[in-house]
Design a protein around this motif. Structure first.
Motif, mmCIF file in Angstrom:
data_model
loop_
_atom_site.group_PDB
_atom_site.id
_atom_site.type_symbol
_atom_site.label_atom_id
_atom_site.label_comp_id
_atom_site.label_asym_id
_atom_site.label_seq_id
_atom_site.Cartn_x
_atom_site.Cartn_y
_atom_site.Cartn_z
ATOM 1 N N ARG A 20 0.872 -1.182 0.000
ATOM 2 C CA ARG A 20 0.000 0.000 0.000
ATOM 3 C C ARG A 20 0.905 1.226 0.000
ATOM 4 N N LEU A 21 0.797 2.052 -1.040
ATOM 5 C CA LEU A 21 1.821 3.078 -1.260
ATOM 6 C C LEU A 21 1.643 4.324 -0.413
ATOM 7 N N ASP A 22 0.467 4.526 0.208
ATOM 8 C CA ASP A 22 0.313 5.736 1.017
ATOM 9 C C ASP A 22 0.882 5.584 2.419
ATOM 10 N N ASP A 23 0.920 4.352 2.924
ATOM 11 C CA ASP A 23 1.471 4.175 4.271
ATOM 12 C C ASP A 23 2.540 3.085 4.339
ATOM 13 N N GLN A 24 2.896 2.529 3.159
ATOM 14 C CA GLN A 24 3.985 1.555 3.044
ATOM 15 C C GLN A 24 3.712 0.216 3.714
ATOM 16 N N ARG A 25 2.483 -0.047 4.130
ATOM 17 C CA ARG A 25 2.170 -1.382 4.636
ATOM 18 C C ARG A 25 2.317 -2.388 3.504
ATOM 19 N N SER A 26 2.818 -3.569 3.832
ATOM 20 C CA SER A 26 3.066 -4.530 2.762
ATOM 21 C C SER A 26 2.979 -5.954 3.287
ATOM 22 N N THR A 27 2.900 -6.862 2.325
ATOM 23 C CA THR A 27 2.967 -8.281 2.624
ATOM 24 C C THR A 27 3.568 -8.970 1.406
ATOM 25 N N SER A 28 4.058 -10.169 1.578
ATOM 26 C CA SER A 28 4.713 -10.849 0.460
ATOM 27 C C SER A 28 4.397 -12.339 0.491
ATOM 28 N N TRP A 29 4.537 -12.980 -0.668
ATOM 29 C CA TRP A 29 4.294 -14.406 -0.816
ATOM 30 C C TRP A 29 4.913 -14.875 -2.122
ATOM 31 N N ARG A 30 4.779 -16.128 -2.444
ATOM 32 C CA ARG A 30 5.269 -16.661 -3.720
ATOM 33 C C ARG A 30 4.089 -16.957 -4.638
ATOM 34 N N ILE A 31 4.238 -16.635 -5.904
ATOM 35 C CA ILE A 31 3.181 -16.865 -6.874
ATOM 36 C C ILE A 31 2.979 -18.371 -7.078
ATOM 37 N N GLY A 32 1.732 -18.771 -7.346
ATOM 38 C CA GLY A 32 1.424 -20.195 -7.472
ATOM 39 C C GLY A 32 1.376 -20.681 -8.908
ATOM 40 N N TYR A 33 2.199 -20.100 -9.762
ATOM 41 C CA TYR A 33 2.209 -20.485 -11.183
ATOM 42 C C TYR A 33 3.099 -21.711 -11.350
ATOM 43 N N LYS A 34 2.513 -22.876 -11.140
ATOM 44 C CA LYS A 34 3.279 -24.116 -11.219
ATOM 45 C C LYS A 34 2.327 -25.292 -11.338
ATOM 46 N N GLY A 35 2.879 -26.429 -11.710
ATOM 47 C CA GLY A 35 2.127 -27.675 -11.724
ATOM 48 C C GLY A 35 0.871 -27.624 -12.578
ATOM 49 N N LEU A 36 -0.202 -28.194 -12.067
ATOM 50 C CA LEU A 36 -1.461 -28.289 -12.792
ATOM 51 C C LEU A 36 -2.043 -26.908 -13.084
ATOM 52 N N ASP A 37 -1.946 -25.974 -12.130
ATOM 53 C CA ASP A 37 -2.468 -24.625 -12.365
ATOM 54 C C ASP A 37 -1.777 -23.977 -13.557
ATOM 55 N N LYS A 38 -0.490 -24.137 -13.663
ATOM 56 C CA LYS A 38 0.261 -23.583 -14.794
ATOM 57 C C LYS A 38 -0.222 -24.178 -16.108
ATOM 58 N N ASP A 39 -0.401 -25.489 -16.130
ATOM 59 C CA ASP A 39 -0.860 -26.152 -17.349
ATOM 60 C C ASP A 39 -2.265 -25.699 -17.735
ATOM 61 N N LEU A 40 -3.134 -25.539 -16.737
ATOM 62 C CA LEU A 40 -4.502 -25.117 -17.015
ATOM 63 C C LEU A 40 -4.541 -23.684 -17.552
ATOM 64 N N ILE A 41 -3.708 -22.822 -17.003
ATOM 65 C CA ILE A 41 -3.663 -21.443 -17.489
ATOM 66 C C ILE A 41 -3.223 -21.401 -18.949
ATOM 67 N N ARG A 42 -2.217 -22.180 -19.294
ATOM 68 C CA ARG A 42 -1.757 -22.222 -20.684
ATOM 69 C C ARG A 42 -2.851 -22.761 -21.600
ATOM 70 N N LEU A 43 -3.614 -23.739 -21.106
ATOM 71 C CA LEU A 43 -4.707 -24.296 -21.894
ATOM 72 C C LEU A 43 -5.784 -23.241 -22.156
ATOM 73 N N PHE A 44 -6.174 -22.513 -21.122
ATOM 74 C CA PHE A 44 -7.171 -21.453 -21.292
ATOM 75 C C PHE A 44 -6.663 -20.386 -22.257
ATOM 76 N N GLU A 45 -5.388 -20.041 -22.166
ATOM 77 C CA GLU A 45 -4.832 -19.042 -23.073
ATOM 78 C C GLU A 45 -4.957 -19.481 -24.522
#
Length: 359
Positions: A20-45
């Motif tokens: 959040r750029l007005d007060d610099q609050r933040s959080t972080s994580w890793r993107i879930g672009y892998k495995g079956l989800d990755k394959d399904l996204i490519r299929l939809f594309e």
């Protein structure tokens, strides 16, 4: 209450930082672009490029929900949802590495799934949310100075090349002209079938604030190279690469503040054609905002989008907000259309015209 800006930045290694750029609050994580989800996204594309496939809204919701799970996940989205609930409007700015496969994914289809207490929604058409892609440029971030007029140059490029087909531009051009006349924009004489030199001269002499290009683009995902089809001296297609196009647009004393890129395909263009790649290059060369179509659109959709876009600009909306409204205008006839327009920004806001209440 001022808009709240939230930047979601994905690194090359898949680390996601939401801030959040007005007060610099933040959080972080890793993107879930892998495995079956990755394959399904490519299929939809791949399915999205099939012209004859009739899409149901439920299918687009499934794809959007998959993208949402991949990018945010349930717990991380809860952090963002709290900010959205407390704000009048949130500007959600996505940023991906230029050379990353992630940048080519149509995140504009993001769909917040249903919960026990909240109905789902497409982020690209939400009223209290503005979805865009931010491309950081060192030393250039800032807000436009307010101005009371908007000068528009419409460029129509349809080379004599049976491989790409005609460009159905007449209805869209009429809509832009009518909207401009009603709302007080200045519309320059349309530029038809330009060579490189013609395009450069028109931008240099007309000094437009906004260039609206109707024609054909292509993108080679393997090479990461994009091009627009201008016209060679013999009338054939002159495929000008993205860097060259950006150089032409930015060579004048006044760089256009915004560029709109779309293809009206008359039912014949290749749905794998795209303006992906051209837009980021324009941003890097100093254009403040670019609206680019990820896929060609039919004339009716292009007309509705253009009408909604220019009416919102005349009302004083920033160009990203105007594009959000225009997405909603075209989403009712074909659910696939809501994710077609992509907004790229390098400015703090994409203000093209002073707000009417300040005039």
């Amino acid at each position: 209450m001022a808009d709240v800006r939230v930047a979601v930045t994905v690194s090359q290694d898949g680390q996601v930082l939401a801030q959040r750029l007005d007060d610099q609050r933040s959080t972080s994580w890793r993107i879930g672009y892998k495995g079956l989800d990755k394959d399904l996204i490519r299929l939809f594309e791949r399915w999205l490029t099939l012209r004859d496939r009739v899409w149901q809204e439920v299918e687009i919701r499934v794809f959007g929900s998959l993208l949402h799970r991949c990018l945010f996940g349930e717990e991380n989205w809860a952090w963002l949802q709290t900010i959205i609930d407390d704000a009048t409007r949130v500007r959600l700015e996505l940023s991906f590495p230029d050379d990353s496969r992630l940048a080519a994914i149509p995140w504009e289809f993001l769909y917040r799934p249903d919960t026990d207490t909240r109905r789902g929604a497409f982020l690209a058409t939400e009223r209290n949310l503005v979805l865009s892609r931010y491309i950081p440029q060192a030393g250039r971030r800032g807000q436009f100075s307010a101005q009371d007029t908007l000068t528009v140059l419409v460029v129509v490029s349809q080379p004599e090349d049976p491989r790409i087909g005609p460009v159905e531009y007449e209805t869209v051009l009429d809509t832009i002209d009518a909207t401009s006349a009603t709302l007080g924009f200045t519309t320059l004489k349309p530029l038809h079938n330009p060579t490189e030199r013609d395009l450069a001269n028109a931008i240099r002499s007309g000094a437009p604030d906004l260039v609206h290009f109707m024609g054909h683009g292509e993108f080679d995902e393997t090479r990461g190279a994009a091009a627009l089809a201008l016209v060679d001296p013999d009338g054939g297609a002159d495929w000008v690469d993205d860097r060259r196009i950006a150089g032409i647009v930015s060579r004048g004393d006044k760089i256009p503040r915004a560029v709109v890129l779309h293809s009206c395909d008359a039912g014949k263009a290749d749905y794998e054609a795209s303006f992906a790649g051209v837009a980021p290059q324009l941003i890097r060369h100093g254009v403040q905002a670019v609206i680019a179509m990820q896929y060609p659109v039919r004339n009716s959709a292009a007309t509705a989008f253009s009408s909604g876009l220019y009416e919102a600009l005349a009302a004083g909306d920033d160009i990203d907000t105007a594009a959000q409204e225009a997405r909603f205008q075209i989403s009712g006839t074909d659910p696939r259309l809501l994710g077609v327009p992509v907004v790229y920004l390098q400015s703090k806001t994409a203000l093209l015209r002073s707000r009417t209440d300040d005039a």
